[in-house]
Design an enzyme around this catalytic site. Structure first.
Site, PDB file in Angstrom:
ATOM      1  N   CYS A  34     -31.254  50.201  -6.409  1.00 36.25           N
ATOM      2  CA  CYS A  34     -32.398  50.303  -5.101  1.00 36.25           C
ATOM      3  C   CYS A  34     -32.108  52.052  -4.904  1.00 36.25           C
ATOM      4  CB  CYS A  34     -32.152  49.633  -4.303  1.00 36.25           C
ATOM      5  SG  CYS A  34     -33.392  49.485  -2.871  1.00 36.25           S
ATOM      6  N   GLY A  35     -33.288  52.641  -5.425  1.00 36.63           N
ATOM      7  CA  GLY A  35     -33.090  54.168  -4.989  1.00 36.63           C
ATOM      8  C   GLY A  35     -33.004  54.522  -3.571  1.00 36.63           C
ATOM      9  N   THR A  36     -33.951  53.846  -2.715  1.00 33.14           N
ATOM     10  CA  THR A  36     -33.896  54.005  -1.414  1.00 33.14           C
ATOM     11  C   THR A  36     -32.614  53.386  -0.738  1.00 33.14           C
ATOM     12  OG1 THR A  36     -35.374  52.183  -0.996  1.00 33.14           O
ATOM     13  CG2 THR A  36     -36.484  54.162  -1.147  1.00 33.14           C
ATOM     14  N   HIS A  63     -34.774  45.722   4.869  1.00 34.40           N
ATOM     15  CA  HIS A  63     -33.971  45.597   3.501  1.00 34.40           C
ATOM     16  C   HIS A  63     -32.556  45.319   4.034  1.00 34.40           C
ATOM     17  CE1 HIS A  63     -37.532  47.528   1.534  1.00 34.40           C
ATOM     18  NE2 HIS A  63     -37.128  47.352   0.508  1.00 34.40           N
ATOM     19  N   ASP A  68     -33.174  43.042  -5.360  1.00 29.57           N
ATOM     20  CA  ASP A  68     -33.415  44.295  -6.353  1.00 29.57           C
ATOM     21  C   ASP A  68     -32.483  44.201  -7.560  1.00 29.57           C
ATOM     22  OD1 ASP A  68     -34.019  46.875  -7.439  1.00 29.57           O
ATOM     23  OD2 ASP A  68     -34.151  47.730  -5.625  1.00 29.57           O
ATOM     24  N   CYS A  92     -40.305  53.913  -3.168  1.00 28.94           N
ATOM     25  CA  CYS A  92     -39.550  53.006  -3.950  1.00 28.94           C
ATOM     26  C   CYS A  92     -38.646  53.953  -4.981  1.00 28.94           C
ATOM     27  CB  CYS A  92     -40.557  52.049  -4.468  1.00 28.94           C
ATOM     28  SG  CYS A  92     -39.588  50.703  -5.668  1.00 28.94           S
ATOM     29  N   GLY A  93     -37.679  54.041  -5.083  1.00 30.77           N
ATOM     30  CA  GLY A  93     -36.817  54.678  -6.321  1.00 30.77           C
ATOM     31  C   GLY A  93     -36.843  54.445  -7.297  1.00 30.77           C
ATOM     32  N   HIS A  94     -36.749  52.932  -7.627  1.00 32.03           N
ATOM     33  CA  HIS A  94     -36.747  52.395  -9.185  1.00 32.03           C
ATOM     34  C   HIS A  94     -38.305  52.730  -9.469  1.00 32.03           C
ATOM     35  CE1 HIS A  94     -38.741  48.735  -8.097  1.00 32.03           C
ATOM     36  NE2 HIS A  94     -38.983  48.705  -9.226  1.00 32.03           N
TER      37      HIS A  94
HETATM   38  O1  PYC Z   1     -35.524  51.469  -5.705  1.00 31.05           O
HETATM   39  O2  PYC Z   1     -36.086  52.084  -3.629  1.00 31.05           O
HETATM   40  C1  PYC Z   1     -36.048  51.129  -4.489  1.00 31.05           C
HETATM   41  C2  PYC Z   1     -36.517  49.967  -4.441  1.00 31.05           C
HETATM   42  C3  PYC Z   1     -36.847  49.455  -3.135  1.00 31.05           C
HETATM   43  C4  PYC Z   1     -37.466  48.179  -3.286  1.00 31.05           C
HETATM   44  C5  PYC Z   1     -37.376  47.769  -4.572  1.00 31.05           C
HETATM   45  N1  PYC Z   1     -36.538  48.899  -4.981  1.00 31.05           N
END
Ligand code: PYC
Length: 309
Positions: A236-238, A206, A232, A91-93
């Site tokens: 979203c980092g991923t 997702h 999100d 989870c990037g965030h």
């Molecule tokens: O930031 O990767 C992310 C992420 C995945 C689900 C919610 N945020």
């Protein structure tokens, strides 16, 4: 008399998306790789997940981050992410939120730090400015131009890509990417996810829609639909990693060039990548802010103490 179960947490948000870091009072998952420990979490301690992020204490938007001892060499911390319906590989965030929270607690200083996750170690840099950059897991596009049929809409073309989670990415759609339109976007993405699953890709949980951004300096705006119907609030980092994998595969973004991704609420991540064989290693940069330091109280006589079931 039975006593309450106490869980110490630190809350933050990354571009509007909340992360609840669990510091004490979480389940003992034992030693071993985090990919194994997350299985034990799911099988034996799932009610803990519901108690921390679910109603009545949390909401569908909250992502939990259980702080654990790392397994991989060279990692200083381990973290397992979970949400209102299950567990996230990465989870990037959440990485950005966890690092800013650990810095707030005085447990790390600006500089490099490595976090172990169920999908592998993540190298992170906390800048003196408070910005956080992390190198994500190898990311790649699995399918280009998969054709989906949506009743009432017609054919929709999408790409499927991995960025630490599985994403269905859609560029050509008739949706308005505005926060005031979240209910409609949620409904559209839920139908897309069902269509992707029916096409033989149930692992893709997702959905990410892209459109032009009006924000100066931003390349694109997105709407990211997460497992469990939450969206999100961050870019979203991923999901941004999966987007970079598609841009790289299409020859639309050179290694090292910057991509600025705006979220549906107007927050941004800066992103770039380097090549690793036929995959890419994305670097994502963003900021987080702490919002609360608290102890969750689970009273033994509370019928919803472990969440609404
Ligand atoms: O930031 O990767 C992310 C992420 C995945 C689900 C919610 N945020």
């Amino acid at each position: 008399m039975a006593t309450s179960h106490l869980i110490k947490i630190l809350d933050s948000h990354t571009g509007g998306e909340p992360t609840r870091l669990v510091l004490e009072g979480g389940p003992d998952l034992g030693p071993g790789p985090l990919s194994e420990r997350v299985k034990g979490f799911k099988e034996k301690h799932d009610r803990f997940r519901a108690a921390v992020v679910g109603e009545p204490r949390g909401s569908e938007a909250v992502v939990g981050a259980l702080l654990v001892e790392p397994h991989e060499k060279g990692c200083q911390f381990g973290v397992i992410f979970f949400n209102n319906v299950g567990y996230l590989g990465m989870c990037g965030h959440g990485i950005i939120g966890a690092v800013v929270s650990l810095a707030h607690l005085g447990r790390l200083k600006p500089g490099p730090v490595k976090l172990d996750t169920p999908v592998g170690p993540i190298a992170v840099t906390l800048q003196a400015s408070g910005e956080v950059s992390f190198e994500n897991v190898p990311s790649y596009r699995k399918h280009q131009n998969l054709e989906l049929y949506l009743p009432g809409v017609g054919d929709v073309m999408c790409d499927l890509a991995w960025g630490g989670n599985w994403f269905c990415l859609i560029e050509n759609h008739d949706q308005t990417l505005e926060r005031s339109n979240v209910a409609q976007l949620t409904d559209y993405c839920a139908r897309i996810r069902q269509a992707v699953s029916d096409s033989g890709f149930p692992e893709v949980d997702h959905v990410e829609l892209f459109g032009p951004s009006q924000k100066p300096g931003a390349n694109s705006k997105n709407f990211v639909f997460c497992p469990g119907k939450a969206y999100d609030r961050s870019p979203c980092g991923t999901g941004t990693s999966a987007k970079l994998a598609c841009l790289a595969a299409d020859g639309k973004l050179e290694p090292g060039a910057e991509w600025v991704q705006e979220s549906i609420v107007g927050s941004v991540f800066r992103a770039k990548y380097r090549k690793q064989g036929d995959k890419i290693i994305p670097t994502i940069t963003g900021t987080a802010h702490v919002t609360a330091e608290a102890t969750l109280i689970l009273q033994p006589n509370d019928p919803f103490g472990w969440g609404l079931h």
